[in-house]
Write a protein that holds these residues in place. Structure first.
Motif, short mmCIF file in Angstrom:
data_model
loop_
_atom_site.label_atom_id
_atom_site.label_comp_id
_atom_site.label_asym_id
_atom_site.label_seq_id
_atom_site.Cartn_x
_atom_site.Cartn_y
_atom_site.Cartn_z
N THR A 10 6.46 -6.86 3.92
CA THR A 10 5.28 -7.70 3.67
C THR A 10 4.39 -7.08 2.59
O THR A 10 3.80 -7.80 1.78
CB THR A 10 4.46 -7.92 4.94
OG1 THR A 10 4.13 -6.64 5.51
CG2 THR A 10 5.21 -8.76 5.96
N ARG A 11 4.30 -5.77 2.55
CA ARG A 11 3.50 -5.09 1.52
C ARG A 11 4.11 -5.32 0.14
O ARG A 11 3.39 -5.54 -0.84
CB ARG A 11 3.41 -3.59 1.83
CG ARG A 11 2.67 -2.79 0.78
CD ARG A 11 1.18 -3.14 0.77
NE ARG A 11 0.53 -2.41 -0.29
CZ ARG A 11 -0.36 -2.93 -1.13
NH1 ARG A 11 -0.72 -4.18 -1.02
NH2 ARG A 11 -0.89 -2.21 -2.07
N VAL B 6 8.37 1.23 3.28
CA VAL B 6 7.18 0.40 3.05
C VAL B 6 7.49 -0.96 3.66
O VAL B 6 8.57 -1.51 3.44
CB VAL B 6 6.91 0.24 1.53
CG1 VAL B 6 5.81 -0.74 1.27
CG2 VAL B 6 6.59 1.59 0.91
N PRO B 7 6.56 -1.52 4.44
CA PRO B 7 6.84 -2.84 5.02
C PRO B 7 7.16 -3.87 3.94
O PRO B 7 6.52 -3.89 2.88
CB PRO B 7 5.54 -3.19 5.75
CG PRO B 7 4.82 -1.90 5.94
CD PRO B 7 5.25 -1.00 4.81
N SER C 46 12.09 -1.65 0.32
CA SER C 46 11.35 -1.50 1.57
C SER C 46 12.01 -0.45 2.46
O SER C 46 11.34 0.43 3.01
CB SER C 46 11.31 -2.85 2.30
OG SER C 46 10.83 -2.72 3.60
N GLU D 34 3.30 -8.78 -0.85
CA GLU D 34 1.87 -8.88 -1.22
C GLU D 34 1.71 -8.55 -2.70
O GLU D 34 1.01 -9.24 -3.43
CB GLU D 34 1.02 -7.91 -0.40
CG GLU D 34 0.72 -8.34 1.00
CD GLU D 34 -0.05 -7.27 1.77
OE1 GLU D 34 -0.22 -6.13 1.27
OE2 GLU D 34 -0.49 -7.58 2.89
N ILE D 35 2.36 -7.49 -3.13
CA ILE D 35 2.27 -7.05 -4.53
C ILE D 35 2.96 -8.05 -5.45
O ILE D 35 2.41 -8.46 -6.48
CB ILE D 35 2.86 -5.64 -4.68
CG1 ILE D 35 1.95 -4.62 -3.99
CG2 ILE D 35 3.08 -5.28 -6.15
CD1 ILE D 35 2.54 -3.24 -3.83
#
Length: 169
Positions: A56-57, A53-54, A48, A60-61
């Motif tokens: 949380t993203r 990249v957040p 991150s 999510e993946i």
């Protein structure tokens, strides 16, 4: 397999040019390099930070795609197909045989750390059902004896012995 360290993770990130568009590939490589088929929270945080990249993203993946895990798994993840054709041709019996042979239940990892058993949606090899996916390979037409032979080929690291079970690509 040597333990994954920060230097190796940074090397993976660098190999993709620190490109956030390559996030899935980066995470796949980190997972493979982990030796336990998962992406730890520390490597998620580092990814991150470096890719900007957040977090949380990233999660999510990691939690959306079944190919990822945030907890350690076996060296080989044995995914039994649960599509209609596989169910019709015996995937539930296949699960039972595998659970018995591996001495575990779906979702668990064998004591030796070699296998994790799971279910998955269609793997696209309906003509060879019932099928399992192990790593990037799909094996089909498995009955009790052939399923046990396939597991043995992975235990023995004998690629030639498993080729006869490979589904045509």
């Amino acid at each position: 397999m040597p333990e994954l360290d920060e230097k190796k993770v940074l090397s993976i990130l660098e190999s993709y040019g620190k490109d956030p568009q390559q996030l899935i590939n980066v995470l796949l490589d980190i997972q493979e390099a982990s030796g336990r088929n998962f992406v730890s929270s520390s490597w998620s945080k580092l990814t991150s930070k470096v890719l900007k990249v957040p977090l949380t993203r990233i999660y999510e993946i990691l939690t959306f795609y079944s190919m990822f895990s945030t907890t350690p798994r076996g060296r080989y993840v044995v995914e039994v197909c649960q599509s209609g054709p596989c169910r019709f041709t015996g995937s539930e019996e296949l699960v039972s045989w595998l659970e018995e042979a591996l001495k575990l239940k779906v979702g668990e990892t064998s004591e030796d750390g070699l296998f994790t058993l799971s279910r998955t949606s269609c793997v696209g090899a309906c003509s060879s059902s019932p099928t399992v996916k192990i790593g990037d390979e799909v094996f089909g037409g498995l009955l009790r004896d052939s399923a046990l032979e396939l597991l043995k080929s992975f235990r023995d690291d004998n690629r030639a012995a498993r080729e006869k079970f490979l589904c045509p690509s």
